[in-house]
Design a protein around this motif. Sequence first.
Motif, mmCIF file in Angstrom:
data_model
loop_
_atom_site.group_PDB
_atom_site.id
_atom_site.type_symbol
_atom_site.label_atom_id
_atom_site.label_comp_id
_atom_site.label_asym_id
_atom_site.label_seq_id
_atom_site.Cartn_x
_atom_site.Cartn_y
_atom_site.Cartn_z
ATOM 1 N N THR A 113 36.700 34.364 53.600
ATOM 2 C CA THR A 113 35.329 35.128 54.152
ATOM 3 C C THR A 113 35.637 36.227 54.893
ATOM 4 O OG1 THR A 113 35.268 33.653 56.106
ATOM 5 C CG2 THR A 113 34.297 32.814 54.107
ATOM 6 N N GLN A 132 23.366 40.405 49.802
ATOM 7 C CA GLN A 132 24.384 39.525 50.211
ATOM 8 C C GLN A 132 25.855 39.953 49.965
ATOM 9 O OE1 GLN A 132 23.640 35.649 48.444
ATOM 10 N NE2 GLN A 132 21.996 35.393 49.688
ATOM 11 N N ASP A 150 29.242 35.903 51.125
ATOM 12 C CA ASP A 150 30.164 35.412 52.199
ATOM 13 C C ASP A 150 31.490 35.134 51.440
ATOM 14 O OD1 ASP A 150 30.250 36.066 55.089
ATOM 15 O OD2 ASP A 150 30.078 33.966 55.337
#
Length: 171
Positions: A113, A132, A150
Amino acid sequence: MNNPHLTRPHARGAIKSFAVAFVALMLAAQAAQAASWKGLEPFISKRADVERVLGAPVQDHLAQNGTLHFNVSGGMVTIFFVTSKFVAAKKLSPALEGTVLQIVLQHTNAADTPESMNLVKNKAFDRQSKDQVDFFLNAKEGLGYTFVGDRLKTTRYSYSSEQLARIQRGK
């Protein structure tokens, strides 16, 4: 790639936008060195070097679009090569044709991440976000990361604008 996050139209559009932004930022960056991966380096390594490191490509599109694709542990690697069009557009020496331009790793199941890679607070990386999708670019090192939901999806190793300028000047 059958990831539902990557097949959504807005995610695909965001990834394309980030790819364009990556190239633009790389051209606008002021850095001295290209990022290398496994000893492969933009404007230096050639096809023979790539195949020595990665073996035979699973897809050879060198004649069509200047790319070779390789399966690697954790995903796929696409190697982009300098084409005659790129040489002409950037006014480079024809001797650079056929050298590596960019290396793109497509991660299939990376758990990384932005936080685990310490990118969020790292001032060396510029961040762009849409929906996103987050894109982090360290233009000084020629290194970019794309995260979807992420999770790390791509790592890009490229040249710096200073390196390109130096090559264009012939130094």
